[in-house]
Motif scaffolding. Structure first.
Motif, PDB file in Angstrom:
ATOM      1  N   MET A   1      23.829 104.173  74.509  1.00 33.66           N
ATOM      2  CA  MET A   1      23.330 102.825  74.781  1.00 33.66           C
ATOM      3  C   MET A   1      24.410 102.005  75.479  1.00 33.66           C
ATOM      4  O   MET A   1      25.579 102.065  75.110  1.00 33.66           O
ATOM      5  CB  MET A   1      22.943 102.123  73.480  1.00 33.66           C
ATOM      6  CG  MET A   1      21.720 102.676  72.795  1.00 33.66           C
ATOM      7  SD  MET A   1      21.285 101.703  71.332  1.00 33.66           S
ATOM      8  CE  MET A   1      19.862 102.626  70.759  1.00 33.66           C
ATOM      9  N   GLU A   2      23.982 101.235  76.473  1.00 33.55           N
ATOM     10  CA  GLU A   2      24.909 100.378  77.198  1.00 33.55           C
ATOM     11  C   GLU A   2      25.098  99.065  76.447  1.00 33.55           C
ATOM     12  O   GLU A   2      24.169  98.541  75.835  1.00 33.55           O
ATOM     13  CB  GLU A   2      24.360 100.101  78.598  1.00 33.55           C
ATOM     14  CG  GLU A   2      25.276  99.240  79.463  1.00 33.55           C
ATOM     15  CD  GLU A   2      24.655  98.912  80.803  1.00 33.55           C
ATOM     16  OE1 GLU A   2      25.215  98.057  81.511  1.00 33.55           O
ATOM     17  OE2 GLU A   2      23.604  99.501  81.132  1.00 33.55           O
ATOM     18  N   LEU A   3      26.313  98.550  76.478  1.00 32.17           N
ATOM     19  CA  LEU A   3      26.637  97.293  75.819  1.00 32.17           C
ATOM     20  C   LEU A   3      26.980  96.258  76.879  1.00 32.17           C
ATOM     21  O   LEU A   3      27.765  96.521  77.790  1.00 32.17           O
ATOM     22  CB  LEU A   3      27.830  97.488  74.878  1.00 32.17           C
ATOM     23  CG  LEU A   3      28.256  96.288  74.026  1.00 32.17           C
ATOM     24  CD1 LEU A   3      27.186  95.958  72.992  1.00 32.17           C
ATOM     25  CD2 LEU A   3      29.582  96.582  73.334  1.00 32.17           C
ATOM     26  N   LYS A   4      26.347  95.082  76.776  1.00 30.27           N
ATOM     27  CA  LYS A   4      26.677  94.007  77.705  1.00 30.27           C
ATOM     28  C   LYS A   4      26.762  92.698  76.931  1.00 30.27           C
ATOM     29  O   LYS A   4      26.238  92.568  75.822  1.00 30.27           O
ATOM     30  CB  LYS A   4      25.634  93.895  78.820  1.00 30.27           C
ATOM     31  CG  LYS A   4      24.298  93.312  78.377  1.00 30.27           C
ATOM     32  CD  LYS A   4      23.376  93.050  79.559  1.00 30.27           C
ATOM     33  CE  LYS A   4      22.089  92.345  79.109  1.00 30.27           C
ATOM     34  NZ  LYS A   4      21.191  92.037  80.246  1.00 30.27           N
ATOM     35  N   GLY A   5      27.427  91.734  77.521  1.00 26.64           N
ATOM     36  CA  GLY A   5      27.564  90.437  76.876  1.00 26.64           C
ATOM     37  C   GLY A   5      27.190  89.311  77.812  1.00 26.64           C
ATOM     38  O   GLY A   5      27.353  89.413  79.031  1.00 26.64           O
ATOM     39  N   ASP A   6      26.618  88.245  77.248  1.00 28.15           N
ATOM     40  CA  ASP A   6      26.386  87.024  77.997  1.00 28.15           C
ATOM     41  C   ASP A   6      26.703  85.858  77.071  1.00 28.15           C
ATOM     42  O   ASP A   6      27.222  86.056  75.972  1.00 28.15           O
ATOM     43  CB  ASP A   6      24.959  86.953  78.557  1.00 28.15           C
ATOM     44  CG  ASP A   6      23.896  87.024  77.471  1.00 28.15           C
ATOM     45  OD1 ASP A   6      24.197  86.692  76.304  1.00 28.15           O
ATOM     46  OD2 ASP A   6      22.751  87.403  77.782  1.00 28.15           O
ATOM     47  N   ARG A   7      26.387  84.634  77.498  1.00 26.85           N
ATOM     48  CA  ARG A   7      26.791  83.489  76.688  1.00 26.85           C
ATOM     49  C   ARG A   7      26.014  83.380  75.378  1.00 26.85           C
ATOM     50  O   ARG A   7      26.399  82.648  74.479  1.00 26.85           O
ATOM     51  CB  ARG A   7      26.659  82.187  77.484  1.00 26.85           C
ATOM     52  CG  ARG A   7      25.273  81.787  77.888  1.00 26.85           C
ATOM     53  CD  ARG A   7      25.334  80.623  78.856  1.00 26.85           C
ATOM     54  NE  ARG A   7      24.032  80.060  79.152  1.00 26.85           N
ATOM     55  CZ  ARG A   7      23.454  79.114  78.438  1.00 26.85           C
ATOM     56  NH1 ARG A   7      24.060  78.645  77.366  1.00 26.85           N
ATOM     57  NH2 ARG A   7      22.274  78.635  78.773  1.00 26.85           N
ATOM     58  N   ARG A   8      24.918  84.143  75.257  1.00 23.59           N
ATOM     59  CA  ARG A   8      24.179  84.163  73.995  1.00 23.59           C
ATOM     60  C   ARG A   8      24.795  85.123  72.990  1.00 23.59           C
ATOM     61  O   ARG A   8      24.591  84.984  71.790  1.00 23.59           O
ATOM     62  CB  ARG A   8      22.722  84.565  74.239  1.00 23.59           C
ATOM     63  CG  ARG A   8      21.905  83.550  75.004  1.00 23.59           C
ATOM     64  CD  ARG A   8      20.504  84.071  75.229  1.00 23.59           C
ATOM     65  NE  ARG A   8      20.504  85.234  76.110  1.00 23.59           N
ATOM     66  CZ  ARG A   8      19.467  86.034  76.303  1.00 23.59           C
ATOM     67  NH1 ARG A   8      18.357  85.830  75.641  1.00 23.59           N
ATOM     68  NH2 ARG A   8      19.541  87.055  77.138  1.00 23.59           N
ATOM     69  N   GLY A   9      25.531  86.142  73.491  1.00 21.41           N
ATOM     70  CA  GLY A   9      26.131  87.119  72.592  1.00 21.41           C
ATOM     71  C   GLY A   9      26.103  88.513  73.189  1.00 21.41           C
ATOM     72  O   GLY A   9      25.948  88.694  74.399  1.00 21.41           O
ATOM     73  N   LEU A  10      26.247  89.517  72.324  1.00 23.89           N
ATOM     74  CA  LEU A  10      26.272  90.910  72.751  1.00 23.89           C
ATOM     75  C   LEU A  10      24.869  91.515  72.713  1.00 23.89           C
ATOM     76  O   LEU A  10      24.084  91.237  71.805  1.00 23.89           O
ATOM     77  CB  LEU A  10      27.195  91.721  71.842  1.00 23.89           C
ATOM     78  CG  LEU A  10      28.698  91.441  71.970  1.00 23.89           C
ATOM     79  CD1 LEU A  10      29.466  92.220  70.914  1.00 23.89           C
ATOM     80  CD2 LEU A  10      29.201  91.805  73.364  1.00 23.89           C
TER      81      LEU A  10
END
Length: 221
Positions: A1-10
């Motif tokens: 699974m790929e992990l990404k982050g944005d301003r809402r979280g991971l």
């Protein structure tokens, strides 16, 4: 699974998996390999599967193995695969439930649902419109089904086991200390204070009509 982050979280991306068993197996392997790196992260899981109670329960059970991690919510990335709730029928008038909804009970309605009472743990409410609970909300509530993110969930005391608005599902939120409502903001379930608390006109009008009917019945005898 790929992990990404944005301003809402991971976000863990599981959008390439086509069945629950494969998703659960891959999720266990991913978290087992990365849980130390993730620390105490709160994580959204993005899937390309129908959002069902079974899926949510199985994913929550996996996260319970890793107590340092928090499952913040499950996001459905392909609304076309959501199981419809009689989606082609036009909305009906609001359904008014004048009693507490108890554990094991399920209420479904194509339109708004208004509960004058509590929604207990183990009870389920599913509506194509908004859901308003004039009491404690401690059960499971789905609003805006099958995919309407513009809907809301209101309660005088909001402590749900699970909520879903449109295609976004989340663990229980809210503090239960004041009237609150849940809505979708930038793809995430957000809970805010509910300031303008009042019974909808359809409820007050129904109560008025009932009083008139009782009065007419009394006078006719």
């Amino acid at each position: 699974m790929e992990l990404k982050g944005d301003r809402r979280g991971l976000h863990l991306l599981a959008t390439d998996l086509s069945n629950e068993d494969g998703l659960v197996d891959d999720l266990v392997k991913t978290l087992n390999a990365r849980h130390k790196f993730l620390g105490t992260a709160a994580i959204y899981l993005e899937v390309n599967l129908p959002l069902t109670p079974s899926l949510f329960q199985r994913v929550a059970e996996v996260f319970s193995i890793f107590p340092n991690l928090t499952l913040k919510g499950i996001i459905q990335t392909d609304p076309s695969s959501v199981i419809p709730l009689e989606a082609k029928k036009p909305p009906s008038p609001p359904l008014i439930v004048r009693h507490t909804v108890r554990s094991g009970q399920q209420i479904m309605h194509q339109g708004d649902i208004i509960v004058i009472g509590d929604v207990n743990p183990g009870a389920t409410i599913i509506a194509s419109g908004d859901v308003m609970v004039f009491g404690w909300l401690r059960g499971t509530v789905y609003a805006g089904q099958p995919g309407d993110r513009a809907r809301h969930i209101y309660a005088l005391r909001l402590q749900p086991a699970q909520i879903k608005i449109g295609d976004v599902i989340a663990l229980g939120d809210g503090h239960g200390e004041q009237p609150e409502y849940a809505h979708i903001e930038e793809g995430t379930v957000v809970v805010q204070r509910w300031d303008d608390v009042r019974l909808p006109e359809v409820v007050t009008q129904e109560s008025k009509n009932r009083r008139i009917e009782r009065r007419a019945s009394h006078l006719s005898h």
